[in-house]
Design a protein around this motif. Structure first.
Motif, PDB file in Angstrom:
ATOM      1  N   ASP A 171       0.819  -1.217   0.000  1.00  0.00           N
ATOM      2  CA  ASP A 171       0.000   0.000   0.000  1.00  0.00           C
ATOM      3  C   ASP A 171       0.853   1.266   0.000  1.00  0.00           C
ATOM      4  OD1 ASP A 171      -2.393  -1.433   0.102  1.00  0.00           O
ATOM      5  OD2 ASP A 171      -2.366  -1.499   2.301  1.00  0.00           O
ATOM      6  N   LEU A 172       2.131   1.098   0.258  1.00  0.00           N
ATOM      7  CA  LEU A 172       3.047   2.235   0.374  1.00  0.00           C
ATOM      8  C   LEU A 172       3.764   2.451  -0.958  1.00  0.00           C
ATOM      9  CD1 LEU A 172       4.227   4.258   2.479  1.00  0.00           C
ATOM     10  CD2 LEU A 172       6.016   2.566   2.908  1.00  0.00           C
ATOM     11  N   ASP A 173       3.482   3.566  -1.619  1.00  0.00           N
ATOM     12  CA  ASP A 173       4.139   3.918  -2.885  1.00  0.00           C
ATOM     13  C   ASP A 173       5.180   4.997  -2.578  1.00  0.00           C
ATOM     14  OD1 ASP A 173       4.934   4.813  -5.366  1.00  0.00           O
ATOM     15  OD2 ASP A 173       2.923   4.769  -6.238  1.00  0.00           O
ATOM     16  N   ARG A 174       6.398   4.562  -2.319  1.00  0.00           N
ATOM     17  CA  ARG A 174       7.446   5.488  -1.878  1.00  0.00           C
ATOM     18  C   ARG A 174       7.931   6.385  -3.010  1.00  0.00           C
ATOM     19  NH1 ARG A 174      11.694   1.740   1.104  1.00  0.00           N
ATOM     20  NH2 ARG A 174      12.537   3.746   1.816  1.00  0.00           N
ATOM     21  N   SER A 175       7.850   5.938  -4.242  1.00  0.00           N
ATOM     22  CA  SER A 175       8.319   6.758  -5.358  1.00  0.00           C
ATOM     23  C   SER A 175       7.424   7.972  -5.587  1.00  0.00           C
ATOM     24  CB  SER A 175       8.397   5.916  -6.639  1.00  0.00           C
ATOM     25  OG  SER A 175       7.121   5.401  -6.981  1.00  0.00           O
ATOM     26  N   TYR A 180      -2.006   3.993  -0.156  1.00  0.00           N
ATOM     27  CA  TYR A 180      -3.339   3.523  -0.526  1.00  0.00           C
ATOM     28  C   TYR A 180      -4.002   2.980   0.744  1.00  0.00           C
ATOM     29  CZ  TYR A 180      -1.430   3.857  -5.228  1.00  0.00           C
ATOM     30  OH  TYR A 180      -0.840   4.323  -6.373  1.00  0.00           O
ATOM     31  N   VAL A 181      -5.087   3.606   1.160  1.00  0.00           N
ATOM     32  CA  VAL A 181      -5.773   3.170   2.373  1.00  0.00           C
ATOM     33  C   VAL A 181      -7.198   2.767   2.048  1.00  0.00           C
ATOM     34  CG1 VAL A 181      -4.356   4.661   3.841  1.00  0.00           C
ATOM     35  CG2 VAL A 181      -6.539   5.509   2.993  1.00  0.00           C
ATOM     36  N   THR A 182      -7.737   1.900   2.876  1.00  0.00           N
ATOM     37  CA  THR A 182      -9.125   1.469   2.736  1.00  0.00           C
ATOM     38  C   THR A 182      -9.900   2.015   3.921  1.00  0.00           C
ATOM     39  OG1 THR A 182      -8.436  -0.561   1.619  1.00  0.00           O
ATOM     40  CG2 THR A 182     -10.686  -0.488   2.511  1.00  0.00           C
ATOM     41  N   ARG A 189      -8.828   4.999  -1.058  1.00  0.00           N
ATOM     42  CA  ARG A 189      -8.418   6.329  -1.496  1.00  0.00           C
ATOM     43  C   ARG A 189      -6.899   6.411  -1.423  1.00  0.00           C
ATOM     44  NH1 ARG A 189      -9.738   7.078   3.845  1.00  0.00           N
ATOM     45  NH2 ARG A 189      -8.456   8.505   5.079  1.00  0.00           N
ATOM     46  N   VAL A 190      -6.363   7.422  -2.069  1.00  0.00           N
ATOM     47  CA  VAL A 190      -4.919   7.626  -2.114  1.00  0.00           C
ATOM     48  C   VAL A 190      -4.602   8.867  -1.295  1.00  0.00           C
ATOM     49  CG1 VAL A 190      -2.904   7.964  -3.582  1.00  0.00           C
ATOM     50  CG2 VAL A 190      -4.854   6.641  -4.426  1.00  0.00           C
ATOM     51  N   VAL A 191      -3.686   8.734  -0.341  1.00  0.00           N
ATOM     52  CA  VAL A 191      -3.345   9.831   0.563  1.00  0.00           C
ATOM     53  C   VAL A 191      -1.859  10.162   0.419  1.00  0.00           C
ATOM     54  CG1 VAL A 191      -3.338  10.618   2.949  1.00  0.00           C
ATOM     55  CG2 VAL A 191      -5.113   9.041   2.179  1.00  0.00           C
ATOM     56  N   PRO A 192      -1.526  11.426   0.126  1.00  0.00           N
ATOM     57  CA  PRO A 192      -0.116  11.813   0.020  1.00  0.00           C
ATOM     58  C   PRO A 192       0.509  12.095   1.373  1.00  0.00           C
ATOM     59  CG  PRO A 192      -1.512  13.697  -0.460  1.00  0.00           C
ATOM     60  CD  PRO A 192      -2.444  12.534  -0.203  1.00  0.00           C
ATOM     61  N   TYR A 193       1.831  12.058   1.432  1.00  0.00           N
ATOM     62  CA  TYR A 193       2.547  12.433   2.651  1.00  0.00           C
ATOM     63  C   TYR A 193       3.788  13.240   2.270  1.00  0.00           C
ATOM     64  CZ  TYR A 193       5.183   8.147   1.520  1.00  0.00           C
ATOM     65  OH  TYR A 193       5.914   7.173   0.890  1.00  0.00           O
ATOM     66  N   GLY A 194       4.345  13.957   3.251  1.00  0.00           N
ATOM     67  CA  GLY A 194       5.415  14.898   2.988  1.00  0.00           C
ATOM     68  C   GLY A 194       6.816  14.347   3.173  1.00  0.00           C
ATOM     69  N   ALA A 195       7.818  15.248   3.005  1.00  0.00           N
ATOM     70  CA  ALA A 195       9.225  14.855   2.982  1.00  0.00           C
ATOM     71  C   ALA A 195       9.702  14.294   4.322  1.00  0.00           C
ATOM     72  CB  ALA A 195      10.077  16.055   2.588  1.00  0.00           C
ATOM     73  N   ARG A 196       9.273  14.896   5.428  1.00  0.00           N
ATOM     74  CA  ARG A 196       9.746  14.405   6.725  1.00  0.00           C
ATOM     75  C   ARG A 196       9.135  13.056   7.068  1.00  0.00           C
ATOM     76  NH1 ARG A 196      10.631  19.630  10.750  1.00  0.00           N
ATOM     77  NH2 ARG A 196      12.111  20.687   9.366  1.00  0.00           N
ATOM     78  N   THR A 197       7.906  12.846   6.625  1.00  0.00           N
ATOM     79  CA  THR A 197       7.299  11.528   6.802  1.00  0.00           C
ATOM     80  C   THR A 197       8.028  10.508   5.938  1.00  0.00           C
ATOM     81  OG1 THR A 197       5.154  12.544   7.275  1.00  0.00           O
ATOM     82  CG2 THR A 197       5.143  10.223   6.664  1.00  0.00           C
ATOM     83  N   THR A 198       8.417  10.914   4.737  1.00  0.00           N
ATOM     84  CA  THR A 198       9.205  10.047   3.852  1.00  0.00           C
ATOM     85  C   THR A 198      10.502   9.623   4.537  1.00  0.00           C
ATOM     86  OG1 THR A 198       8.343  11.085   1.842  1.00  0.00           O
ATOM     87  CG2 THR A 198      10.441   9.927   1.651  1.00  0.00           C
ATOM     88  N   GLN A 199      11.180  10.581   5.157  1.00  0.00           N
ATOM     89  CA  GLN A 199      12.433  10.271   5.847  1.00  0.00           C
ATOM     90  C   GLN A 199      12.208   9.317   7.015  1.00  0.00           C
ATOM     91  OE1 GLN A 199      14.405  13.391   8.249  1.00  0.00           O
ATOM     92  NE2 GLN A 199      16.266  12.943   7.080  1.00  0.00           N
ATOM     93  N   LEU A 201       9.776   7.172   7.374  1.00  0.00           N
ATOM     94  CA  LEU A 201       9.451   5.860   6.827  1.00  0.00           C
ATOM     95  C   LEU A 201      10.709   5.139   6.351  1.00  0.00           C
ATOM     96  CD1 LEU A 201       6.198   6.669   4.833  1.00  0.00           C
ATOM     97  CD2 LEU A 201       6.417   4.856   6.539  1.00  0.00           C
ATOM     98  N   ASP A 202      11.600   5.874   5.692  1.00  0.00           N
ATOM     99  CA  ASP A 202      12.836   5.269   5.188  1.00  0.00           C
ATOM    100  C   ASP A 202      13.672   4.709   6.335  1.00  0.00           C
ATOM    101  OD1 ASP A 202      14.865   4.944   2.909  1.00  0.00           O
ATOM    102  OD2 ASP A 202      15.998   6.108   4.383  1.00  0.00           O
ATOM    103  N   ARG A 203      13.815   5.485   7.396  1.00  0.00           N
ATOM    104  CA  ARG A 203      14.591   5.032   8.547  1.00  0.00           C
ATOM    105  C   ARG A 203      13.950   3.816   9.208  1.00  0.00           C
ATOM    106  NH1 ARG A 203      15.612  11.082  11.100  1.00  0.00           N
ATOM    107  NH2 ARG A 203      17.525  11.565   9.915  1.00  0.00           N
ATOM    108  N   TYR A 204      12.623   3.843   9.301  1.00  0.00           N
ATOM    109  CA  TYR A 204      11.908   2.726   9.922  1.00  0.00           C
ATOM    110  C   TYR A 204      12.030   1.455   9.076  1.00  0.00           C
ATOM    111  CZ  TYR A 204       7.849  -0.232  10.925  1.00  0.00           C
ATOM    112  OH  TYR A 204       7.032  -1.292  11.192  1.00  0.00           O
ATOM    113  N   LEU A 205      11.845   1.587   7.776  1.00  0.00           N
ATOM    114  CA  LEU A 205      11.857   0.414   6.903  1.00  0.00           C
ATOM    115  C   LEU A 205      13.231  -0.238   6.850  1.00  0.00           C
ATOM    116  CD1 LEU A 205       9.562   1.749   4.044  1.00  0.00           C
ATOM    117  CD2 LEU A 205       9.051  -0.141   5.607  1.00  0.00           C
ATOM    118  N   ARG A 206      14.292   0.561   7.014  1.00  0.00           N
ATOM    119  CA  ARG A 206      15.642  -0.028   7.045  1.00  0.00           C
ATOM    120  C   ARG A 206      15.820  -0.943   8.258  1.00  0.00           C
ATOM    121  NH1 ARG A 206      19.513   4.504   7.263  1.00  0.00           N
ATOM    122  NH2 ARG A 206      17.896   6.061   6.886  1.00  0.00           N
ATOM    123  N   LEU A 207      15.193  -0.583   9.381  1.00  0.00           N
ATOM    124  CA  LEU A 207      15.253  -1.444  10.559  1.00  0.00           C
ATOM    125  C   LEU A 207      14.253  -2.591  10.465  1.00  0.00           C
ATOM    126  CD1 LEU A 207      15.730   0.727  13.774  1.00  0.00           C
ATOM    127  CD2 LEU A 207      17.387  -0.635  12.533  1.00  0.00           C
TER     128      LEU A 207
END
Length: 309
Positions: A171-175, A180-182, A189-199, A201-207
């Motif tokens: 559901d996570l489109d990082r590019s 994508y949430v239900t 629906r499709v919900v956007p997120y900002g740059a700090r949330t992107t960062q 998420l990136d740090r979390y997903l690496r762990l």
């Protein structure tokens, strides 16, 4: 001929709800209303049978509830009973819905909790942990990065706690920085997120890649034992709030905060409705009402009406 059991009819009612694809949560709430009514009847020494499902007794139940619970809960109970009674009428079990004429109690006006920028910053700061290498399992560091993701997604996107708990990796489109949430009624629906949330998420997903359960579930947000639940998210927010010295922290406060911040920044009402997944203007009004005075004052300062003469 004995009167049918309300509980037996409630079972058939649930079958009808499944046929029209009502969500498990909606069905649970409807059944809960019926169950509580039956329990109230029996506490009064009245059998929980169809002939005791009438306007007089339902009104008595509503009055008793009003003395013990919030008006919002009373309204939810009546909504469930109304839906059940309309089904009974449609099925020919009663001549007319027993709830006909039972008035819905008026909602009480009270301000909704919104979080300040300082409170959000304090909670995010409380999530900070010592750095750790990617691919290395560190439960303490993982917990901090996960909690920051929870806070940022709720504050940035305004999604519901149930939606957050259900998000998968797919559901996570990082590019494109969207999720994508239900939502309610299984509406996507499709919900956007900002740059700090992107960062975050990136740090979390690496762990997350080193999490012991990483390959056993596709859920985005994990606890030590597996996918997090909505109740688990509520508990984590309470814990982080306590650490940060922020009181009255609950998931819906983030949703109200996101709506308020959107409008304060000049975002359109229709855009907010699309992001939040609202179909009714009434929901927009509900979320905007509690902080409209603050936005009006900010707008007045921006317009500088008194400085032009």
């Amino acid at each position: 001929m004995p009167s049918p059991s309300i509980r037996d009819l409630a079972t058939s009612f649930d079958v009808a709800l499944r046929v029209v694809n009502r969500s498990p949560r909606t069905r649970y709430l409807y059944q809960q209303s019926i169950r509580f009514y039956c329990e109230w009847l029996e506490s009064q020494g009245i059998p929980a049978t169809l002939n005791n499902l009438n306007r007089h007794l339902i009104t008595g139940w509503m009055a008793d509830l009003s003395e013990r619970v919030e008006v919002g809960t009373v309204r939810n109970r009546l909504r469930g009973m109304r839906r059940f009674c309309r089904w009974l009428e449609k099925e020919g079990e009663v001549d007319k819905a027993p709830t006909l004429g039972v008035e819905m109690p008026a909602p009480k006006e009270k301000p909704n909790r919104t979080l300040t920028d300082d409170e959000l910053a304090a909670m995010i700061k409380a999530c900070a942990r010592p750095r750790t290498r990617s691919g290395t399992w560190d439960a303490h560091a993982f917990e901090g990065r996960r909690d920051e993701v929870i806070i940022r997604l709720l504050a940035d996107c305004g999604i519901r706690v149930s939606e957050l708990a259900g998000i998968t990796l797919d559901d996570l489109d990082r590019s494109h920085e969207v999720i994508y949430v239900t939502g309610k009624g299984d509406r996507p629906r499709v919900v956007p997120y900002g740059a700090r949330t992107t960062q975050a998420l990136d740090r979390y997903l690496r762990l997350r890649t080193a999490h012991p359960k990483a390959t056993k579930t596709d859920r985005l947000i994990l606890t030590q034992r597996g996918p997090i639940t909505a109740d688990g998210i509520r508990w984590r927010l309470e814990q982080v709030g306590e650490q940060a010295g922020v009181k009255d922290v609950h998931p819906h406060a983030f949703r109200h905060t996101a709506a308020h911040r959107w409008l304060m920044a000049g975002g359109s009402e229709r855009g907010l409705m699309a992001v939040m997944g609202w179909r009714s203007d009434a929901m927009l009004s509900t979320y905007a009402r509690s902080t409209q005075v603050e936005r009006a004052h900010a707008e007045h300062r921006r317009l500088r009406l008194g400085d032009t003469v």
